[in-house]
Design an enzyme around this catalytic site. Structure first.
Site, PDB file in Angstrom:
ATOM      1  N   ARG A   3      -3.473  -5.334   7.985  1.00  0.00           N
ATOM      2  CA  ARG A   3      -4.472  -4.431   8.587  1.00  0.00           C
ATOM      3  C   ARG A   3      -5.729  -5.200   8.994  1.00  0.00           C
ATOM      4  O   ARG A   3      -6.391  -4.851   9.971  1.00  0.00           O
ATOM      5  CB  ARG A   3      -4.804  -3.267   7.664  1.00  0.00           C
TER       6      ARG A   3
ATOM      7  N   TYR B 155       6.541  -8.736   8.535  1.00  0.00           N
ATOM      8  CA  TYR B 155       6.146  -7.332   8.664  1.00  0.00           C
ATOM      9  C   TYR B 155       6.317  -6.877  10.107  1.00  0.00           C
ATOM     10  O   TYR B 155       6.207  -7.680  11.038  1.00  0.00           O
ATOM     11  CB  TYR B 155       4.672  -7.137   8.289  1.00  0.00           C
TER      12      TYR B 155
ATOM     13  N   ASP C 126       0.838  -1.200   0.000  1.00  0.00           N
ATOM     14  CA  ASP C 126       0.000   0.000   0.000  1.00  0.00           C
ATOM     15  C   ASP C 126       0.877   1.257   0.000  1.00  0.00           C
ATOM     16  O   ASP C 126       2.008   1.232   0.515  1.00  0.00           O
ATOM     17  CB  ASP C 126      -0.904   0.022   1.233  1.00  0.00           C
TER      18      ASP C 126
ATOM     19  N   ASP D 297      -7.211   0.670   8.602  1.00  0.00           N
ATOM     20  CA  ASP D 297      -5.956   1.329   8.971  1.00  0.00           C
ATOM     21  C   ASP D 297      -6.261   2.771   9.371  1.00  0.00           C
ATOM     22  O   ASP D 297      -7.406   3.228   9.297  1.00  0.00           O
ATOM     23  CB  ASP D 297      -4.909   1.241   7.853  1.00  0.00           C
TER      24      ASP D 297
END
Length: 353
Positions: free
Chosen positions: A172, A67, A39, A81
């Protein structure tokens, strides 16, 4: 043509397609593809395939990823998010121990419902296009796997978590699901991808660094050649067998020989070390495995349990040092047949053999 993979550090504000577009301008080469969308607000590792290496996009996309995310508890948003519209807010009454237990409950095989704000398509339309119209459609849960979810720091309502997961996982959505399970809601505040397979954030380069090195004519410092992404023995064809190799034909056993480590030298005269690194005489870092581990390196699909077919595979070069592709034989030292071709007669990443 340049053929290989670049370990890019995607910065915030760029889409993955932005990175590809900018690299086309920097490298003056059209055939470039990324290996998994990040993203615009996310940052971190984005392996980018160049030239013939674009044939590896699918393999690299399948790699496990790690991550680091900032989880914000107590807030639900429509995008899951921090950038989205706030749907609800709640007091956070859980303790750090409750959060740790919740994280552990998500480890292993899970079914995850993709978020509405995603590029997945339903009836030919991207979900985020439908979401922007204020609509919600049913999404099928998809199997994902969380290999490890670790709490790195906790200062509620915020916590930093480290997640190692399979492809197709939405971090997310994980943050949203954690908040839902704790009863207070949650969303993702920040996201950094620190690893994709064997590509680590410590070794990644920003676009500005790639531009600088390319301008100095030092693109070989960061471009990982295709042949380095496989963990198979090295084989060279004879001059007589070059034509067979170039055309993707089978190679008889008298048409090739195994290359010894001492035979392999890069075009600029730098010795190529089979642990995945190249080091010049002055000790200048070129490509170095993250931990200096001779059993590691930049290898696609490397695992302790190779299949019988993989154990019979080799990396084939022609007599001039141009990488041809992956071949395999039915028996040791027997007839070689092509598995995956990467031959480019104008390959600038050839080696001296």
């Amino acid at each position: 043509m340049k053929n290989g993979v670049i370990n890019i550090y995607k910065e915030k504000g760029y889409t993955s397609f932005d990175v590809v577009a900018k690299l086309r301008g920097i490298l003056h080469q059209r055939k470039i593809g990324h290996t998994g969308t990040l993203d615009p607000d996310a940052e971190g590792v984005l392996p980018v395939c160049v030239g013939k290496a674009t044939g590896l996009v699918e393999l690299l996309t399948d790699e496990t990823k790690t991550y680091e995310a900032v989880l914000l508890l107590g807030r639900d948003t429509d995008t899951q998010d921090i950038s989205g519209e706030v749907l609800s807010e709640h007091a956070v009454t859980c303790e750090e121990e409750d959060l740790e237990n919740c994280l552990k409950s998500f480890e292993g095989a899970q079914m995850q419902i993709p978020p509405m704000y995603s590029a997945l398509k339903v009836n030919g339309r991207k979900l985020y296009e439908i979401a922007r119209e204020g609509k919600t459609v049913e999404r099928k849960a998809r199997p994902v796997h969380f290999y490890e979810i670790r709490l790195l720091s906790c200062n509620l309502p915020r916590a930093v978590i480290r997640v190692t997961c399979s492809k197709g996982t939405y971090i997310r959505t994980l943050c949203h699901d954690i908040g839902e399970k704790l009863g207070c809601g949650g969303c993702m505040e920040a996201l950094t991808r620190v690893r994709v397979g064997q590509f680590h954030i410590e070794d990644s380069l920003r676009l500005s660094e790639v531009a600088r090195l390319t301008g100095e004519g030092r693109w070989k410092d960061f471009l990982i050649p295709v042949y380095r992404l496989f963990d198979y023995p090295l084989v060279r064809t004879s001059v007589e067998a070059d034509r067979l190799a170039h055309n993707g034909n089978r190679i008889p056993e008298e048409g090739y020989r195994v290359i010894q480590d001492r035979d392999l030298v890069s075009e600029d005269g730098v010795r190529v070390i089979e642990d995945g690194s190249r080091v010049s005489d002055d000790g200048h870092y070129v490509i170095q495995d993250r931990d200096g581990d001779p059993e590691a390196g930049f290898h696609v699909g490397r695992s302790a349990g190779q299949s019988a077919e993989e154990k019979r595979r080799v990396r084939l070069f022609d007599s001039e040092g141009v990488f041809i592709g992956i071949y395999e034989s039915a028996t040791p030292g027997g007839l070689l047949k092509p598995v995956r071709m990467f031959y480019d007669p104008d390959d600038e990443c050839r080696v001296k053999i």
